[in-house]
Scaffold this active site. Structure first.
Site, PDB file in Angstrom:
ATOM      1  CB  THR A 123      -0.899   0.004   1.260  1.00 12.62           C
ATOM      2  OG1 THR A 123      -1.558   1.263   1.380  1.00 12.62           O
ATOM      3  CG2 THR A 123      -0.082  -0.232   2.524  1.00 12.62           C
ATOM      4  CG  ASP A 124      -1.202   4.902  -0.935  1.00  6.11           C
ATOM      5  OD1 ASP A 124      -1.692   4.330   0.051  1.00  6.11           O
ATOM      6  OD2 ASP A 124      -1.872   5.658  -1.680  1.00  6.11           O
ATOM      7  CD  GLU A 125      -3.311   3.598   4.430  1.00  2.32           C
ATOM      8  OE1 GLU A 125      -3.214   3.767   5.656  1.00  2.32           O
ATOM      9  OE2 GLU A 125      -4.323   3.131   3.884  1.00  2.32           O
ATOM     10  CE1 TYR A 147      -3.102  -2.475   5.849  1.00  4.79           C
ATOM     11  CE2 TYR A 147      -3.207  -0.130   5.347  1.00  4.79           C
ATOM     12  CZ  TYR A 147      -3.150  -1.446   4.927  1.00  4.79           C
ATOM     13  OH  TYR A 147      -3.149  -1.741   3.588  1.00  4.79           O
ATOM     14  CE  LYS A 151       0.105  -4.715   3.114  1.00  2.00           C
ATOM     15  NZ  LYS A 151      -0.200  -6.090   2.588  1.00  2.00           N
ATOM     16  CG  ASN A 176      -7.212   5.311  -0.603  1.00  2.00           C
ATOM     17  OD1 ASN A 176      -6.026   5.246  -0.277  1.00  2.00           O
ATOM     18  ND2 ASN A 176      -8.153   5.700   0.240  1.00  2.00           N
ATOM     19  N   GLY A 272      -3.561  10.220  14.181  1.00  2.00           N
ATOM     20  CA  GLY A 272      -2.473  10.010  13.230  1.00  2.00           C
ATOM     21  C   GLY A 272      -2.911  10.015  11.782  1.00  2.00           C
TER      22      GLY A 272
END
Length: 323
Positions: A123-125, A147, A151, A176, A272
């Site tokens: 993910t980009d997160e 989360y 990842k 997303n 956050g």
């Protein structure tokens, strides 16, 4: 060719599997799906009974079961993950277990059996938050939520298996996703299903958080390009090219559902909460020919129409998680 796909009873994995099964090419793979069927996974997402599909109910942390399945697998696409940020804030343990230990269990089995390519879907997160510009694949990881941290940890473990052992690992990081069959805790299906029922929708903070939106079919196309054409040990960004603030997205969903701003409830911002994500996906474009093919306006309209026509799919899921 035998392909092991984890987490494919969920949103993105099921779209990926259904797409591969729809292709009747002579080299189309036989697919084994391993899924724990947690609250976000349902067999209604899969064409159970398809002659090229085998479903195994199990946990990616079960080393014995994973070893048995990996022995028969030529390649792996790893979607299985706990992915809801709000849930990770309240209880991080299951995210660490599934996303980190589960990934390690799969990688260790792939190494023992010589299985590869191993595509790890991320993910980009993992990069944290960004005010301007877009991240390249060389950006240092700086996750903020539990989360995202889980990842990022899985990404590093996967890359370590390549650098230490030479395992053919390939990582994708996407923006997303949206589309049909997304579990109704995520923002688009949550807002759509609430609005269809005349219920309010929650907008975090001032609604100025920015996300890039990618249709699930475009994401799955990109994942398969990485599986079939990507290079070992590389990370590939899969972006959508449509950046919207959450407030802008809310306006589009209200319009699509025939509702007004009186249905919006402003709620305190999430802990956050990252301000903005943005991926530079030129590497996947230049190396693999990846491009998003689904126009966002059309894709969103089709997604809303799907939820409007498939109450029998989402109503039981919402009742189950509301208990």
């Amino acid at each position: 060719m035998n392909l092991l796909v984890t987490g494919a009873a969920g949103f993105i994995g099921s779209h990926y599997v259904r797409g591969l099964l729809a292709a009747d090419a002579p080299d189309a793979p036989r697919i084994t799906v391993l899924d724990k069927l947690t609250y976000a996974g349902t067999l209604t997402n899969l064409p159970v009974g398809h002659p090229r599909l085998d479903f195994v109910h199990g946990d990616v942390c079960d080393a014995g079961l994973v070893g048995e399945l990996m022995a028969d697998a030529d390649q792996v696409v790893h979607f299985a993950a706990e992915s809801h940020v709000d849930r990770s804030i309240e209880e991080a343990g299951e995210f660490v277990r599934t996303n980190v230990l589960g990934t390690q269990t799969l990688l260790d089995a792939a190494l023992r059996h010589g299985t590869g390519p191993f595509v790890h879907v991320s993910t980009d997160e993992v990069y944290g938050s960004l005010r301007t510009g877009s991240w390249s694949e060389t950006q240092p990881l700086a996750p903020n939520s539990p989360y995202a941290a889980s990842k990022a940890s899985a990404d590093l473990i996967a890359l370590a298996h390549h650098r230490t052992h030479g395992l053919d690992v390939r990582i994708t990081r996407c923006s997303n996703n949206y589309g049909p069959r997304q579990f109704p805790e995520k923002v688009i299906p949550l807002f759509v299903t609430n609005l269809l029922d005349g219920l309010p929708v929650p907008l975090y903070g001032d609604g100025h958080h920015v996300r890039d939106w990618l249709h699930v079919d475009d994401h799955c196309h990109g994942v398969d390009l990485v599986r079939t054409q990507g290079r070992p040990g590389e990370v590939y960004h899969l972006g959508g090219g449509t950046e919207l603030t959450n407030k802008e997205l809310t306006g589009l969903l209200l319009e699509a559902c025939g509702a007004g701003w009186e249905h919006v409830v402003h709620v305190p911002d999430r802990k956050g909460h990252d301000l903005r994500y943005s991926l530079d996906w030129s590497k996947a474009r230049d190396e693999l020919g990846y491009r998003p093919r689904r126009d966002f306006t059309t894709g969103l309209a089709e997604t809303v129409a799907w939820y409007r026509a498939h109450r029998s799919w989402w109503e039981p899921l919402k009742r189950r998680t509301a208990r």
